[in-house]
Design an enzyme around this catalytic site. Structure first.
Site, mmCIF file in Angstrom:
data_model
loop_
_atom_site.group_PDB
_atom_site.id
_atom_site.type_symbol
_atom_site.label_atom_id
_atom_site.label_comp_id
_atom_site.label_asym_id
_atom_site.label_seq_id
_atom_site.Cartn_x
_atom_site.Cartn_y
_atom_site.Cartn_z
ATOM 1 N N GLU A 65 0.885 -1.165 0.000
ATOM 2 C CA GLU A 65 0.000 0.000 0.000
ATOM 3 C C GLU A 65 0.921 1.212 0.000
ATOM 4 O OE1 GLU A 65 -3.558 0.336 0.695
ATOM 5 O OE2 GLU A 65 -4.123 -1.754 1.055
HETATM 6 ZN ZN LIG Z 1 -6.853 -1.366 -2.587
#
Ligand SMILES: [Zn+2]
Ligand SMILES: [Ca+2]
Ligand SMILES: [Ca+2]
Ligand SMILES: [Ca+2]
Length: 572
Positions: free
Chosen positions: A364
């Protein structure tokens, strides 16, 4: 001293002249030598394909960049389409490698981006990895890497969601869906009607500007039912819950689609993974937090289960990746087993690991906004998500109030009949007509105002994340490409072998011995996890023995061997 200086000046001038002439003759050679310094996002002017890493590009523009890269670096790249989306957009896959080295000698790795359409930073990050590897293919570092690896980059898994997110940020794909059940899918998509370029949530307000109800979200009410924006583009499907692995077994039917791998985008991704059984690792990039996650998503690791060595290995790699990305971006990142971030079923990482034994990592790349403790701390506890924000100032929520008369004009200009406008009343939660005493309040969130922009510092982000991806490559050498370095020493009635602990998917080592250099090898140990062994049996003083050692990888029942490394020693 003075004369001496003049002499030096003269000879220096001579050298300069020679250099200039040489440079003119060897112009091209000089130019290619110059590319050997690393090109990063921050000095991208040196690149053959110009990309502004702080710009938000459309999917067509990303396609153009891939084609331009492929044209400029055709010997190292191959651009393919691996499938099509619901709306007919191509799913691109760029293969980057030194094609003069045989496939069997290379480790196969993949970078995926943007399974969630609105998470466009993840697409930029994946694009950057392709761009970086090609633009730096003249450097020793990348040259070596491309001899040893085949890198696949699939920058956008969800192009339809990526494009819709220029209007309204959504993670979903665009499987035709009829949210208002009038028989026509997507016939009240969002539309900017007050002309500021963004989509607002609209409230009905009284004279004191107190909210009395909801008028929906900006649209031109194309389905003519008086409710604004009630059939927007979006499928309600989260494609990262639709993979064909333990599908539907969480017992909650929400966003996983109608059946395993129901979506064409995911079928293409699954087919791609199936077609590359030698892939050892992959990164799948997202946006929304700042971390590196590894399997499982659906359950905790358990010390009594036979994948524990593998889990530990991925835990360590994820930690190194998070640390590298934090240093590279100068922002805090953390790492975790995906389950501990939050449990999910049928994610890409569980599919890749569960079915194929590939080591997959979710990265992320960005968490927007700021908090007081989000300043970069080199000693930040990598297992903690505390302070993992990009520390950006996002736009304030924009509120614009229109009187009833002003609002009527806006509605009419958009082709909406104000008399038909429906308000979901705050008190009753039921629809009712809009009152003449009410104005409209247009509230545009920070996210809604960011749809066409890249976050501040995206150029730094993509470069830092790339370093984390390189760390993953480095750690995840395919076992078949690994040859150990073995040393042997003899003492009375003993031969001791030691070898290096190589990085890669190694679960053990096989050791064999023979009296001959090229035949007759028998196991001394079929599978040891140690990096040394002492042989005391069947040794005859003065005889030369040949030993060989190779690494073993056993991931999810699939056994692969590395190359034999040989050594000989005379017994004492
Ligand atoms: Zn995502
Ligand atoms: Ca409809
Ligand atoms: Ca607007
Ligand atoms: Ca409507």
């Amino acid at each position: 001293m003075k004369e001496r200086k003049d002499e030096m000046k003269k000879s220096f001038r001579k050298i300069l002249v020679i250099c200039t002439v040489l440079a003119m003759i060897l112009g091209t050679t000089f130019a290619s030598a110059a590319t050997k310094t690393e090109v990063t996002s921050l000095d991208g002017a040196k690149a053959k394909v110009q990309v502004d890493w702080n710009h938000r590009y459309t999917y067509d523009e990303l396609g153009k960049q891939l084609k331009d890269l492929n044209k400029a670096y055709g010997k190292l790249s191959k651009l393919e389409t691996i499938g099509k989306t619901h709306e007919g957009r191509p799913l691109y896959c760029m293969t980057i490698t030194d094609q003069s080295v045989a496939k069997s000698k290379k480790t196969e790795v993949t970078v995926f981006g943007n399974i969630h359409g609105g998470e466009r930073e993840s697409a930029s990050s994946a694009m950057y990895s392709a761009w970086y590897l090609l633009e730096n293919s003249g450097t020793t570092k990348v040259k070596t890497l491309l001899k040893n690896y085949i890198v696949y980059v699939i920058p956008v898994i969800n192009p339809d969601g990526y494009e819709q997110s220029f209007l309204w940020n959504t993670r979903q794909n665009m499987k035709p869906t009829d949210h208002d059940n009038d028989g026509v899918p997507f016939n009240d998509n969002y539309k900017d009607i007050d002309g500021d370029g963004y989509i607002a949530d609209i409230s009905a307000v009284d004279a004191a500007k107190t909210v009395t109800g909801s008028a929906g979200r900006e649209s031109d009410d194309a389905n003519k039912d008086g409710i604004l924006g009630n059939d927007p583009k979006g499928s309600n499907i989260d494609m990262n819950r639709t993979f064909d692995y333990l599908w539907g077994e969480d017992g909650v039917m929400d966003s996983e689609g109608e059946s395993p791998a129901s979506e064409p985008e995911i079928q293409a991704v699954q087919n791609f993974i199936k077609a590359h059984p030698n892939m050892t690792c992959l990164a799948t990039l997202h946006t929304g937090i700042q971390c590196v996650l590894y399997p499982w998503g659906y359950r905790k690791a358990h010390k009594d289960l036979d994948d524990m060595d593998d889990i530990k290995y991925m835990d360590q790699t994820a930690k190194e990746m998070a640390k590298t990305i934090a240093e590279g971006t100068q922002r805090n990142f953390y790492y975790k087993q995906s389950y501990h971030d939050y449990p999910t079923y049928s994610e890409l990482i569980d599919y890749a690991y569960g079915k194929f034994g590939i080591h997959p990592y979710t990265i992320e790349v960005y968490s927007g906004g700021s908090s007081e403790d989000s300043a970069y701390d080199p000693n930040h506890d990598l297992s903690s998500d505390k302070g993992c924000k990009w520390n950006n100032k996002l736009p304030d929520v924009k509120e614009v109030y229109y009187t009833h008369e002003e609002a009527v004009k806006i509605l009419e200009a958009a082709g909406i009949d104000p008399a038909k406008l429906q308000i979901k009343d705050k008190a009753t939660n039921e629809y009712r007509p809009w009152k003449a005493s009410e104005g409209l309040l247009f509230k545009t969130s920070a996210t809604a105002q960011m749809v066409d922009k890249a976050p501040e510092g995206q150029d730094v982000m993509v470069n830092g994340v790339m370093k984390g991806i390189l760390k993953m490559f480095e750690n995840e050498k395919a076992v078949n490409t690994i040859k150990l370095t073995v040393k042997a020493s003899a003492s009375k009635d003993k031969v001791k072998l030691t070898w290096n602990k190589s990085k890669g998917q190694i679960t053990g080592y096989q050791v064999q011995k023979s009296k001959y250099s090229a035949k007759g090898f028998l196991n001394v140990n079929k599978n040891t996890t140690k990096t040394s062994i002492t042989n005391t049996k069947n040794l005859k003083k003065g005889t030369t023995y040949y030993y060989r050692v190779r690494p073993i990888s056993k991931v999810n029942g699939k056994t692969t061997y590395g190359q034999w490394a040989k050594v000989s020693v005379k017994a004492k």
